[in-house]
Design an enzyme around this catalytic site. Sequence first.
Site, short mmCIF file in Angstrom:
data_model
loop_
_atom_site.label_atom_id
_atom_site.label_comp_id
_atom_site.label_asym_id
_atom_site.label_seq_id
_atom_site.Cartn_x
_atom_site.Cartn_y
_atom_site.Cartn_z
N GLU A 174 34.52 -2.73 101.71
CA GLU A 174 34.17 -1.50 102.45
C GLU A 174 35.21 -1.18 103.52
O GLU A 174 35.19 -0.10 104.10
CB GLU A 174 32.76 -1.63 103.06
CG GLU A 174 32.63 -2.54 104.28
CD GLU A 174 32.64 -4.05 103.96
OE1 GLU A 174 32.90 -4.41 102.79
OE2 GLU A 174 32.41 -4.83 104.89
N ARG A 184 30.05 -21.92 104.32
CA ARG A 184 30.34 -20.87 105.31
C ARG A 184 31.63 -21.16 106.08
O ARG A 184 32.01 -22.31 106.26
CB ARG A 184 29.18 -20.76 106.30
CG ARG A 184 27.91 -20.31 105.64
CD ARG A 184 26.75 -20.39 106.59
NE ARG A 184 26.90 -19.47 107.70
CZ ARG A 184 26.14 -19.51 108.79
NH1 ARG A 184 25.22 -20.44 108.93
NH2 ARG A 184 26.31 -18.62 109.74
N CYS A 208 30.25 -10.94 101.89
CA CYS A 208 30.45 -11.95 102.94
C CYS A 208 29.11 -12.53 103.40
O CYS A 208 28.51 -13.30 102.66
CB CYS A 208 31.28 -11.34 104.07
SG CYS A 208 32.11 -12.61 105.03
N HIS A 249 35.73 -8.03 102.17
CA HIS A 249 35.07 -6.79 102.63
C HIS A 249 35.67 -5.56 101.97
O HIS A 249 36.52 -4.89 102.57
CB HIS A 249 35.22 -6.68 104.16
CG HIS A 249 34.38 -7.65 104.91
ND1 HIS A 249 33.13 -7.35 105.40
CD2 HIS A 249 34.61 -8.94 105.25
CE1 HIS A 249 32.63 -8.41 106.01
NE2 HIS A 249 33.51 -9.39 105.93
#
Length: 191
Positions: A169, A105, A78, A167
């Site tokens: 994670e 973005r 990201c 993401h």
Amino acid sequence: MKTVGILALQGDFDAHRKAVERAGGRPIEVRTAQDLDACDGLIVPGGESTTMLKLLDIEKLIEPLRQFTARKPVFGTCAGAILLAHSVTRPSQPSLDLIDIDVERNAYGRQIDSCVARVDAGGKDMEAIFIRAPKILRVGSGGKILATYNGDPVWVEQGRHMVTTFHPELTPDPRVHQRFLERVATSSGRV
Ligand code: GLN
């Protein structure tokens, strides 16, 4: 066991620490150029890319990071992907140009500002969390697209480096971090 540094100036570095452990690596937090010396690969986490860029500059980490990534793999998620991109728009800002992608973005607009989606990872389904994600508008000829969302690339690998606009994670699926650890294991460390 390979040591994976996680840039810990800002953003969600702690979740990456746990994800690296789940994927079988040894995570360490990176705040100085000396910390980088101990790493076989580096993760640049999500967060706020403008702030992270300023902190990299203040901590005099931009040049050490360039030297590190000339030899070893880096993985940006990201905001991390925004920092590693070739060019950044909306608004435009400098980036490290370590991976040949152009990004816009906050590109998915307000409705899906942040969402949990299913992405297509090489024909296999994967849960992905997007948080004010950038859109990858262009992938250079050396880039390999590993996952797409509605046709947009969301996981790209180029040479020893890779990026995701989501993401990994934050989900229990270890595939993305495992792939990065494979790259770290096979990278010779030579230019
Ligand atoms: N929108 C942020 C930026 O432009 C990135 C968001 C994230 O990393 N989750 O820097």
